[in-house]
Write a protein that holds these residues in place. Structure first.
Motif, PDB file in Angstrom:
ATOM      1  N   ASP A   1      -1.246  23.752  60.506  1.00 15.85           N
ATOM      2  CA  ASP A   1      -1.585  24.555  61.662  1.00 15.85           C
ATOM      3  C   ASP A   1      -2.050  25.941  61.060  1.00 15.85           C
ATOM      4  OD1 ASP A   1       0.846  25.265  60.454  1.00 15.85           O
ATOM      5  OD2 ASP A   1       1.777  25.731  62.628  1.00 15.85           O
ATOM      6  N   HIS A   2      -2.729  26.675  61.952  1.00 14.94           N
ATOM      7  CA  HIS A   2      -3.116  28.138  61.631  1.00 14.94           C
ATOM      8  C   HIS A   2      -1.827  28.851  61.388  1.00 14.94           C
ATOM      9  CE1 HIS A   2      -7.034  26.731  62.379  1.00 14.94           C
ATOM     10  NE2 HIS A   2      -7.219  27.050  63.838  1.00 14.94           N
ATOM     11  N   LYS A   3      -1.878  29.929  60.405  1.00 16.63           N
ATOM     12  CA  LYS A   3      -1.058  30.878  60.111  1.00 16.63           C
ATOM     13  C   LYS A   3      -1.385  32.186  60.526  1.00 16.63           C
ATOM     14  CE  LYS A   3       0.993  27.122  57.803  1.00 16.63           C
ATOM     15  NZ  LYS A   3       1.944  26.484  58.476  1.00 16.63           N
ATOM     16  N   ASP A   4      -1.345  32.431  61.842  1.00 16.17           N
ATOM     17  CA  ASP A   4      -1.665  33.507  62.247  1.00 16.17           C
ATOM     18  C   ASP A   4      -0.623  34.715  62.490  1.00 16.17           C
ATOM     19  OD1 ASP A   4      -1.284  31.418  64.301  1.00 16.17           O
ATOM     20  OD2 ASP A   4      -0.931  33.478  65.733  1.00 16.17           O
ATOM     21  N   ILE A   5      -1.241  35.977  61.939  1.00 14.42           N
ATOM     22  CA  ILE A   5      -0.200  37.159  61.949  1.00 14.42           C
ATOM     23  C   ILE A   5      -1.026  38.289  62.733  1.00 14.42           C
ATOM     24  CG2 ILE A   5       1.075  38.707  60.563  1.00 14.42           C
ATOM     25  CD1 ILE A   5       1.410  36.469  58.419  1.00 14.42           C
TER      26      ILE A   5
END
Length: 781
Positions: free
Chosen positions: A586-590
């Motif tokens: 999955d996307h590892k957005d911060i």
């Protein structure tokens, strides 16, 4: 009266004769020429003759041939505009060797059961010792261990008072320490001892983020007589001019070849923008033995993490059309090839660069070409004071350089804030078809956006970030004029001045058709404001891709094995695009303010990962499923004709075009280890797998027997079956037999769960885990 056509014919013949190129061949060493006027013992004498020939003969071409053997330099060779057009060539087999060392004539006698000693002349100074061609170890603690991690061996007590008190001569000892955040390194000399027995350190100027201080564990000290305690170590007492040495087993010390290194630069090719050195060819030569430069003056590269020594074994400044071709560079104590300030069309092609102390190839312009430059992370030129004109202020920078088909490995053996290829304050540099590996930090690094236009293509870059942290196989920063250390101020400026990110990054940098693998960071890491990039057709084997801050980046048609997309701290209206990629997590957005211009048409490994993205309002048309790689076990990640990726517009790209192509170098080059494919749900390959993670050998708890042996209440978790010595996990609290059952507050049932937690949190530099050990749960922080 002569016919006019005859007069014209004679005139034309005269002009042809006067314009003919005159070729001169000079020989250094044993010459095939019968002319003693064209044969020389030293390269310096041949250069003087070449300068004379150019002055006396118009339209001349001079080639200096270096014959087989060692060519020791008394001083650095200087190539100036008076030598424009010169070629210096070696032998086809590279047996012409240029060295910045002296051959030492020594009379050895026994000092102890293990040590020998000899006097050296008072005017002989060297900082590295080679014996029969092999670099020896300057007396150090801890002892050299090839598998010992940072500096091949490190210790918390390297220069602790308890150790220092046993040294008879601590002043002059050399201290090496990593940055506390592992963002590069520091180097010092001990200049005194205070009243508490603590070392007084001089130096530490080799890092541009000094405020955090030095690492408490990653330290090493050398140049201490009392630490001369193993074979291959040496120590030179400057006061008594005595060399001490512990010979390696079976060495005939009285007949061995001893060489001491005394030159920082081997060749300086130096002109100016108004009077450049032009059309120089250096070909087929082996270069060895240049001094360490860690205590020379360093300069900051704008607001990147770098400071750098502006120099190298081959130093190139104020030039046009310089070619360094088919050479070998090894056993060098600093940077190898340094292209400084004004340069146009420098070509570095077909070289073999290995076992060197700092960076292999550096293109670094002059900060006077940067409008409103700032040099420290926390510095910023206010908008009211800022020059707002786009692009460079002058031409004092490299442009149009080419680094192609080189084999580069084991660089940064002493300095850790280094790269295989380093680019700063330059434009339109092409880095293509290179194999770069076994390096302490990035394989390829771009320090800031000034002025873009670089092409990074068809490289094979792996085994990177081996002795540092928070970095990638490819790394860049973009702390240009728009970038501010205060995020709120930067947001406001970016909103009010939408074209500002392109004032410095005026040309698009392209990263295409490369293979990257980083096991200690990201495969592609665009950090802190990196802007104006197009990234496509790359195979990322482990670390995925990160975009932090920045603007105008298009990422499409890439494959990210066992990893995915890491968008960090984005601006509003960034203009970023991420589409038609195969991601296997999955996307590892911060901390995103929004999701850019377009995030869509990507292939995810499973429904959960896709749903997680779609709840954020992106990937509306994306799909999930097995990408159906043709032969991943053998490195072919082409997708088959029925792959769901093709329905999204993904197109296959070549899987056999990465890295150096020259047959002789390709035969020597390594290739990256191929990963175990654990990330595709439902795949037969993802169930019963073992995985080496940071030196720990892992397997899923799958059977009742494994569950019973570990004392678990359910068949779930990740078992550690082995931990490699001197690995990352060997320095942690984890032990063989532990079962990892949770991390960062999330339950871990299998390797896939563990890797997901690790990828989301490894940027913090540590991981909080829950394990099952000796019939009970234990929390590790």
């Amino acid at each position: 009266m002569k016919p006019i056509f005859l007069t014209l014919t004679v005139l034309w013949a005269f002009l042809l004769i006067s314009c003919q190129t005159k070729e001169f061949h000079l020989y250094v060493g044993d010459s095939p020429s019968e002319s003693t006027e064209m044969t020389f013992d030293k390269i310096q004498d041949a250069l003087k003759k070449a300068e004379q020939l150019y002055a006396e003969n118009e339209n001349s071409e001079v080639t200096i041939h270096l014959m087989k053997g060692n060519h020791y330099l008394e001083s650095s060779l200087s190539i100036t505009p008076e030598l424009n057009g010169l070629s210096i060539v070696g032998t086809e087999d590279g047996s012409a060797v240029v060295k910045g060392s002296h051959e030492l004539a020594l009379n050895w006698e026994k000092h102890s059961d293990t040590l020998w000693m000899t006097k050296v002349p008072s005017d002989v100074v060297f900082d590295q010792l080679f014996v029969n061609g092999k670099r020896q170890v300057l007396a150090r603690y801890p002892n050299y261990d090839e598998n010992g991690g940072h500096w091949q061996g490190h210790a918390e007590d390297a220069f602790a008072p308890e150790r220092i008190k046993n040294w008879s001569k601590p002043i002059g000892a050399i201290v090496h320490a990593m940055h506390a955040g592992e963002w590069g390194d520091f180097h010092y000399e001990i200049s005194g001892i205070d009243e508490n027995g603590e070392a007084i350190l001089k130096g530490g100027h080799q890092n541009n983020r000094p405020s955090a201080g030095i690492h408490q564990r990653y330290r090493m000290v050398e140049n201490v007589f009392e630490e001369l305690d193993s074979p291959g170590e040496w120590y030179l007492d400057d006061d008594t001019h005595t060399l001490y040495y512990w010979p390696e087993k079976n060495l005939d010390i009285q007949n061995a070849l001893f060489e001491g290194v005394h030159l920082k630069h081997l060749i300086d090719i130096k002109g100016s923008m108004d009077n450049p050195v032009r059309d120089i060819l250096i070909e087929g030569i082996t270069f060895e033995h240049a001094q360490r430069t860690i205590m020379e003056s360093y300069e900051p590269l704008l607001r990147s993490d770098w400071t750098i020594y502006r120099g190298g074994a081959l130093f190139i400044e104020g030039t046009e059309h310089i070619t360094i071709k088919d050479c070998e560079f090894t056993n060098l104590g600093g940077n190898v090839i340094f292209v400084s300030d004004y340069n146009r069309d420098t070509k570095i092609v077909g070289n073999h660069i290995h076992n060197t102390a700092a960076s292999a190839v550096s293109f670094v312009g002059n900060s006077s070409a940067v409008r409103s430059p700032a040099f420290q992370y926390g510095e910023f030129v206010t908008l009211e004071e800022m020059d707002t004109i786009k692009g460079p202020a002058n031409d004092l920078y490299p442009k149009g350089g080419l680094v192609d088909n080189n084999l580069i490995y084991r660089t940064g053996r002493l300095e850790k804030q280094t790269a295989g290829v380093q680019i700063s304050m330059a434009m339109d540099i092409t880095v293509s078809n290179n194999s770069i590996y076994d390096v302490p930090r990035a394989g390829i690094n771009i320090s800031e956006g000034t002025w873009g236009g670089h092409m990074i293509a068809y490289n094979d870059v792996f085994n990177t970030v081996l002795e540092s942290g928070d970095h990638g196989s490819f790394n860049s920063w973009g702390r240009d004029r728009f970038w501010h250390p205060n995020r709120g101020v930067m947001d406001q400026m970016a909103a009010e001045n939408p074209n500002m990110p392109l004032w410095d990054a005026i040309n698009t940098t392209v990263i295409k058709n490369n293979r990257f693998r980083c096991d200690h960071g990201w495969d592609i890491d665009l950090d802190d404001g990196s802007s104006n990039y197009k990234i496509y057709n790359n195979l990322c084997l482990n670390g995925g891709l990160k975009l932090r801050e920045g603007f105008h980046r298009t990422v499409e048609n890439n494959i990210m094995v066992n990893n995915g997309f890491h968008p960090h701290v984005w601006f509003k209206n960034s203009g970023d695009i991420f589409r038609r990629n195969i991601v296997l997590t999955d996307h590892k957005d911060i901390r995103l303010q929004d999701w850019g211009k377009e995030i869509d048409y990507n292939l995810f490994p499973d429904q959960e990962a896709l749903a997680d993205a779609q709840k954020d309002g992106v990937d509306e048309h994306s799909l999930y499923g097995d990408p159906l790689f043709v032969d991943p076990e053998n490195g072919n990640y082409t997708v088959s004709e029925d792959s769901p990726a093709l329905k999204l517009g993904f197109t296959n790209f070549s899987m056999d075009s990465f890295g150096v192509k020259i047959p002789a170098l390709r035969k020597l080059a390594k290739t990256p280890d191929l990963p175990v494919l654990w990330s595709i749900s439902g795949s037969k390959k993802s169930k019963s797998i073992t995985l080496n993670w940071l030196g720990g050998h892992l397997k899923n708890i799958e059977t009742l027997a494994e569950r019973s042996a570990s004392g678990l209440s359910e068949t779930a978790g990740v078992l550690i079956t082995k931990i490699d010595p001197e690995s990352v996990l060997s320095t942690s609290e984890l032990e063989v037999g532990d079962v990892i059952i949770g991390g960062e507050g999330v339950q871990i049932n299998n390797i896939k769960d563990l890797m997901k937690v690790y990828q989301e949190h490894n940027w913090k530099g540590g991981l909080n885990l829950k394990i099952f050990r000796n019939q009970k749960e234990v929390e590790l922080y």
